[in-house]
Design a protein around this motif. Sequence first.
Motif, PDB file in Angstrom:
ATOM      1  N   ALA A   1      54.513  33.586 106.204  1.00 34.93           N
ATOM      2  CA  ALA A   1      53.594  34.493 105.507  1.00 34.93           C
ATOM      3  C   ALA A   1      52.150  34.037 105.685  1.00 34.93           C
ATOM      4  O   ALA A   1      51.250  34.855 105.952  1.00 34.93           O
ATOM      5  N   MET A   2      51.916  32.735 105.547  1.00 37.22           N
ATOM      6  CA  MET A   2      50.561  32.205 105.741  1.00 37.22           C
ATOM      7  C   MET A   2      50.088  32.420 107.172  1.00 37.22           C
ATOM      8  O   MET A   2      48.917  32.747 107.409  1.00 37.22           O
TER       9      MET A   2
ATOM     10  N   TYR B   1      36.325  32.057 108.639  1.00 39.70           N
ATOM     11  CA  TYR B   1      36.973  32.206 109.941  1.00 39.70           C
ATOM     12  C   TYR B   1      37.601  30.882 110.378  1.00 39.70           C
ATOM     13  O   TYR B   1      38.752  30.837 110.835  1.00 39.70           O
ATOM     14  N   ASP B   2      36.859  29.799 110.202  1.00 41.61           N
ATOM     15  CA  ASP B   2      37.387  28.476 110.545  1.00 41.61           C
ATOM     16  C   ASP B   2      38.585  28.122 109.668  1.00 41.61           C
ATOM     17  O   ASP B   2      39.542  27.486 110.132  1.00 41.61           O
ATOM     18  N   MET B   3      38.537  28.538 108.410  1.00 41.77           N
ATOM     19  CA  MET B   3      39.647  28.263 107.505  1.00 41.77           C
ATOM     20  C   MET B   3      40.918  28.973 107.992  1.00 41.77           C
ATOM     21  O   MET B   3      42.002  28.377 108.011  1.00 41.77           O
ATOM     22  N   CYS B   4      40.779  30.221 108.401  1.00 35.01           N
ATOM     23  CA  CYS B   4      41.934  30.968 108.913  1.00 35.01           C
ATOM     24  C   CYS B   4      42.497  30.309 110.169  1.00 35.01           C
ATOM     25  O   CYS B   4      43.720  30.170 110.327  1.00 35.01           O
ATOM     26  N   ARG B   5      41.619  29.884 111.050  1.00 41.19           N
ATOM     27  CA  ARG B   5      42.084  29.248 112.279  1.00 41.19           C
ATOM     28  C   ARG B   5      42.771  27.918 111.986  1.00 41.19           C
ATOM     29  O   ARG B   5      43.762  27.571 112.644  1.00 41.19           O
ATOM     30  N   ASN B   6      42.266  27.184 111.013  1.00 41.23           N
ATOM     31  CA  ASN B   6      42.894  25.910 110.650  1.00 41.23           C
ATOM     32  C   ASN B   6      44.273  26.124 110.028  1.00 41.23           C
ATOM     33  O   ASN B   6      45.195  25.330 110.256  1.00 41.23           O
ATOM     34  N   VAL B   7      44.402  27.185 109.240  1.00 44.66           N
ATOM     35  CA  VAL B   7      45.711  27.503 108.659  1.00 44.66           C
ATOM     36  C   VAL B   7      46.716  27.807 109.765  1.00 44.66           C
ATOM     37  O   VAL B   7      47.865  27.343 109.734  1.00 44.66           O
ATOM     38  N   VAL B   8      46.290  28.571 110.762  1.00 45.68           N
ATOM     39  CA  VAL B   8      47.171  28.899 111.885  1.00 45.68           C
ATOM     40  C   VAL B   8      47.564  27.628 112.646  1.00 45.68           C
ATOM     41  O   VAL B   8      48.713  27.484 113.081  1.00 45.68           O
ATOM     42  N   LYS B   9      46.636  26.704 112.781  1.00 44.55           N
ATOM     43  CA  LYS B   9      46.940  25.442 113.466  1.00 44.55           C
ATOM     44  C   LYS B   9      48.012  24.659 112.715  1.00 44.55           C
ATOM     45  O   LYS B   9      48.979  24.162 113.307  1.00 44.55           O
TER      46      LYS B   9
END
Length: 418
Positions: A184-185, A203-211
């Motif tokens: 879900a995340m 935007y960086d936070m979203c990319r870090n979550v995906v990582k």
Amino acid sequence: MSTLAPLIKKLTNGAADGTGIVKLVGLTQNMLKLKDPHDIPSVLIKMVEGEQQAQFGSYPDHKDIAPSAVFLAIFAVLFLAHTTVFAINYRRGHKFFLSLGFAFYCTLRWLGFALRLTWAKDLLKLHIGITGTVLTILATVFIASFNLVLAQRIFTWRHPVFGNSKLFWTLMYTLYSIVVAVVAMTIVAGTVPYLYFLSRSHYDMCRNVVKVTSILITLYSLLAIILVVAAYAIPAHQKDKDALVFQPFWIKSFKPTYFVQKGADKECEDQFAAKFANDPREPKRTMLGGSLGKSAELEEFLGSGDAKFSANHNVSILIIATTTILVFVGALMRCIAMFEDKTYATQNNIHKPVVMYVVWGAFETIANILYLVGRVDLRFYRPDSFKRGAIAPVDTVSNEVVEDKDEKSRSMNSSEDV
């Protein structure tokens, strides 16, 4: 055109480059007073596309139509194969619902490739592209989960007491719940930047979550092998050997063309139930012991002793190991791609479509062929459960069923646990 980009930047309140592409298309169309978004100058489209975050498999173009169509067809055929195996088995009383799970996974894959094919024909169909991206993530998690279920069957076979305990099932359900949260995340963090304008920090936070979630999904894909290793590394307890184990001893073969005889499961279950009607032990259901594939007699099964826990499951383990590695490679490639922090204009070879077609197309095709030819529906089948209270009492001397009209009126209650 050089003055249009700064103007769009101003209208988006300084949002980070590469965010809000869905809104940006409509905004640009209104600014230029165009009736159709396809009338937006191609130079501007290329500029905005180049700012998008690089994705594993990249953004499709006309070169993706052919390979997407090929794998669409392949996974559609695999879907039909898994569904056919389930239908034949079900008609014979052999209910292996994981075959439907594999069919559902294949559906996610062929739908994903179908959406990619559509997106390749029109890059501005962004919602289709985003949906296809979500399906690819879901498919990876589903096949890893099904492999873990197969590994769980081997663990339960080696450790029937703990493998059937509430503690073990609670641990597994907890793990699956965590995976649902991770997926879900991943979906939220992966799609929001395309749908909305974001500040650089968000935007960086979203990319870090995906990582982070890509790391977790990669590790998750390895759990099947880890659980199989644990099954053999942890010594079997005496309680496991003394347990009343119920295995599908009516399965005679694991050949690709073999299907169980209709009604054989019910007949053998009745024999087993009658034999142990007065036994205080609760039957521990497991997959078939590795050396018992040719036995169809209850007495042979009961006389096999420790053979019920023999290590003669090399093919089953090989299927899990091979498919797990194939799935792991795909998850690992995506994880590496996410950590590259590249845009479409600066992406590396690992982002190229050919890598994606190899690991999510060719590799997973091989995995599904192994599932079908290796007959996981037979090797990893666990008998349906039944209520001990519904079994007719047995004379402990003669081992013959005591006829009782009330007992005859009761029926076996069966349902397979996944």
